[in-house]
Design an enzyme around this catalytic site. Structure first.
Site, PDB file in Angstrom:
ATOM      1  N   GLU A 172     -24.614  -1.911  42.993  1.00 53.67           N
ATOM      2  CA  GLU A 172     -25.358  -1.231  43.350  1.00 53.67           C
ATOM      3  C   GLU A 172     -26.390  -1.631  43.733  1.00 53.67           C
ATOM      4  O   GLU A 172     -27.678  -0.915  43.377  1.00 53.67           O
ATOM      5  CB  GLU A 172     -24.763   0.661  44.085  1.00 53.67           C
ATOM      6  CG  GLU A 172     -23.843   0.773  43.516  1.00 53.67           C
ATOM      7  CD  GLU A 172     -23.359   2.310  44.011  1.00 53.67           C
ATOM      8  OE1 GLU A 172     -24.500   2.569  44.319  1.00 53.67           O
ATOM      9  OE2 GLU A 172     -22.390   2.440  44.637  1.00 53.67           O
ATOM     10  N   GLU A 355     -15.507   1.628  44.037  1.00 52.55           N
ATOM     11  CA  GLU A 355     -15.827   2.865  42.982  1.00 52.55           C
ATOM     12  C   GLU A 355     -14.771   3.870  44.550  1.00 52.55           C
ATOM     13  O   GLU A 355     -15.417   3.368  45.460  1.00 52.55           O
ATOM     14  CB  GLU A 355     -17.229   3.425  42.971  1.00 52.55           C
ATOM     15  CG  GLU A 355     -17.120   3.084  41.357  1.00 52.55           C
ATOM     16  CD  GLU A 355     -19.385   3.653  41.614  1.00 52.55           C
ATOM     17  OE1 GLU A 355     -19.488   3.839  42.553  1.00 52.55           O
ATOM     18  OE2 GLU A 355     -20.290   2.654  41.289  1.00 52.55           O
TER      19      GLU A 355
HETATM   20  C1  GCO Z   1     -22.501   4.272  42.454  1.00 53.77           C
HETATM   21  C2  GCO Z   1     -22.767   5.091  41.572  1.00 53.77           C
HETATM   22  C3  GCO Z   1     -22.243   5.807  40.540  1.00 53.77           C
HETATM   23  C4  GCO Z   1     -22.223   7.177  41.464  1.00 53.77           C
HETATM   24  C5  GCO Z   1     -21.532   7.658  42.444  1.00 53.77           C
HETATM   25  C6  GCO Z   1     -21.558   8.901  42.871  1.00 53.77           C
HETATM   26  O1  GCO Z   1     -22.474   3.334  42.172  1.00 53.77           O
HETATM   27  O2  GCO Z   1     -22.633   4.442  43.447  1.00 53.77           O
HETATM   28  O3  GCO Z   1     -22.899   4.341  40.546  1.00 53.77           O
HETATM   29  O4  GCO Z   1     -22.706   6.334  39.564  1.00 53.77           O
HETATM   30  O5  GCO Z   1     -21.952   8.884  40.568  1.00 53.77           O
HETATM   31  O6  GCO Z   1     -21.565   6.651  43.430  1.00 53.77           O
HETATM   32  O7  GCO Z   1     -22.873   9.513  43.872  1.00 53.77           O
END
Ligand code: GCO
Length: 449
Positions: A172, A355
């Site tokens: 990200e 994710e």
């Molecule tokens: C991401 C973040 C996570 C966060 C998750 C929730 O990659 O977005 O790396 O570390 O914890 O997105 O906000």
């Protein structure tokens, strides 16, 4: 308890679809001073008052650095195919660029154990914990950091050898560039929109240089990068609100994807806001746009936007919508829309959902955590991935965020994203209902696997 229900012909049930759980080093490891780990920008950020809720820090997190063996058994017992973790740069490399053997040993043992358990590893090199000594020399605003990242990628891939199945260079970059350098709510806490895009450019350069290194040092491993995305829905049907949605998507979704896949920044945004366009040196875009084996997509929610005279794009809360404990709208359709839309706009490499998950107001009651909303969230988002695949998108895997509750950046420990509940006082782990649901689903997949 409910079951996860997908059509029996779904690609998600085929043997080559990967299911996993995801974490990140700073969010779970704790032990921030153990075995020569250097301070990172997040240690520094946490130490500055008022930046992280309740003054929370990277300690104790899930104390995973000391409890990894049990955690890996827990991952195995879930029945996942893969585990997505990140390496803490400040743990494995000394200030003068040498390997820190103790830090490296931690990851070697962990990865060896995963291999023994037949769990594939998806390793993110940079999930936001930049060594503070590099920040002291300008951090991502200093072009040299991209080359230091290349050294780090080289060290890790040489040391870890064939233990790693898949590398992601960055996690990200939009978040670390924009929230870290424009909005200021993430480390290093700067607030300059132009510099934020410059930091982002250096991150992309780091990605490209890292890819070159990984191809040389780890030719057998897959490699790519992970981007956070969400569709922007116009707040009304008015022409200017629809334009705002396109601008919002250019500034977030396409800003990091288009350079990687097509070697240029989105023109819609560079023409509209030329003052934000970063300085690009000759050759940069070629380095950035090398072939990747996959793109990881992190999806949580969508944005609802209208036109704003000053900022161009203004965010709105969804009306009458179901939201999570973070206040984010639960909108699975957005995941299908996003994937289908990207597929129509680009020639994409295979995609992985790296994710997806939600924060819940979870409570431990008699050894159980009834996270009913997360169970529904999981079901509806897997269904959304299924629908995108039906519409022609090549999605190869899905990782739930997160394996366990952890340090949620500016929100500290107040937001719980895990499928496993963490009692931060006792460090006890308890499977939530969602973990049980996920495990049941994984075990019931066709036996041909
Ligand atoms: C991401 C973040 C996570 C966060 C998750 C929730 O990659 O977005 O790396 O570390 O914890 O997105 O906000």
């Amino acid at each position: 308890m409910q079951r996860i229900d997908l059509p029996s012909s779904s690609r998600l049930l085929s043997p080559d679809f990967t299911f996993g759980v995801a974490t990140a080093s700073f969010q779970i490891e704790g032990a921030t001073q153990a075995d020569g780990r250097l301070p990172s920008i997040w240690d520094q950020f946490c130490a500055r008052q008022g930046h992280v809720k309740n003054g929370d820090t990277g300690l104790p997190a899930c104390d995973h650095y000391n409890r990894w063996q049990k955690d890996v058994e827990m991952i195995r017992d879930l029945g996942v195919d893969a585990y997505r973790l990140s390496i803490a740069w400040p743990r494995v490399m000394t200030q003068d660029g040498q390997p820190n053997t103790k830090g490296l040993d931690f990851y070697k043992q962990l990865l060896d154990r995963l291999q023994e358990f037949d769990i594939r590893s998806f390793v993110t090199l940079y999930h936001w914990d930049l060594p503070q000594h590099l920040q002291d020399r300008g951090g991502w605003l200093n072009r040299d950091t991209a080359y230091r990242f290349q050294d780090y990628a080289s060290l890790v891939s040489r040391e870890l050898g064939d233990r790693v199945d898949t590398y992601a260079t960055l996690n990200e970059p939009w978040v670390s560039a924009i929230l870290g350098h424009e909005v200021g709510i993430h480390a290093p806490g700067m607030t300059n929109a132009r510099l934020a895009r410059q930091a982002g450019h250096h991150m992309l350069l780091a990605h490209g240089l890292g890819m070159q290194t990984l191809r040389q040092e780890a030719p057998e491993a897959n490699a790519g990068l992970v981007l956070n995305m969400g569709p922007n829905t116009p707040h009304s049907r008015r022409y200017d609100d629809r334009a705002a949605a396109l601008i919002g998507e250019a500034s977030m979704n396409h800003w990091f994807l288009e350079p990687v896949l097509e070697g240029r920044y989105p023109q819609l945004y560079t023409r509209l806001r030329p003052e934000l366009t970063p300085q690009i040196l000759p050759g940069d875009m070629e380095i950035i746009s090398q072939d990747v084996d996959f793109i990881g997509i992190n999806y949580y929610t969508r944005g609802i936007v209208s036109f704003d005279r000053e900022k161009w794009v203004k965010d709105h809360a969804a009306k009458d919508a179901e939201v999570t404990d973070f206040g984010w709208e639960v909108y699975p359709q957005g995941l299908t829309d996003l994937l289908v839309d990207l597929n129509s706009q680009y020639i994409l490499p295979p995609l992985m959902i790296t994710e997806n998950g939600m924060a819940g107001d979870d409570h431990l009651e008699q050894d159980r955590v009834h996270d009913e909303q997360r169970c529904r969230y999981l079901q509806s988002h897997l269904q959304a991935v299924h629908e995108a695949i039906e519409q022609g998108v090549d999605v190869r895997g899905y990782f739930a965020w997160s394996l366990m509750d952890n340090f949620e950046w500016a929100e500290g420990y107040s937001k719980r994203f895990g499928m496993v509940y963490i009692d931060y006082e006792t460090q006890q782990r308890t499977l939530k209902d969602s973990a049980r649901l996920f495990a049941d689903f994984l075990k019931q997949r066709p036996a041909s696997r």
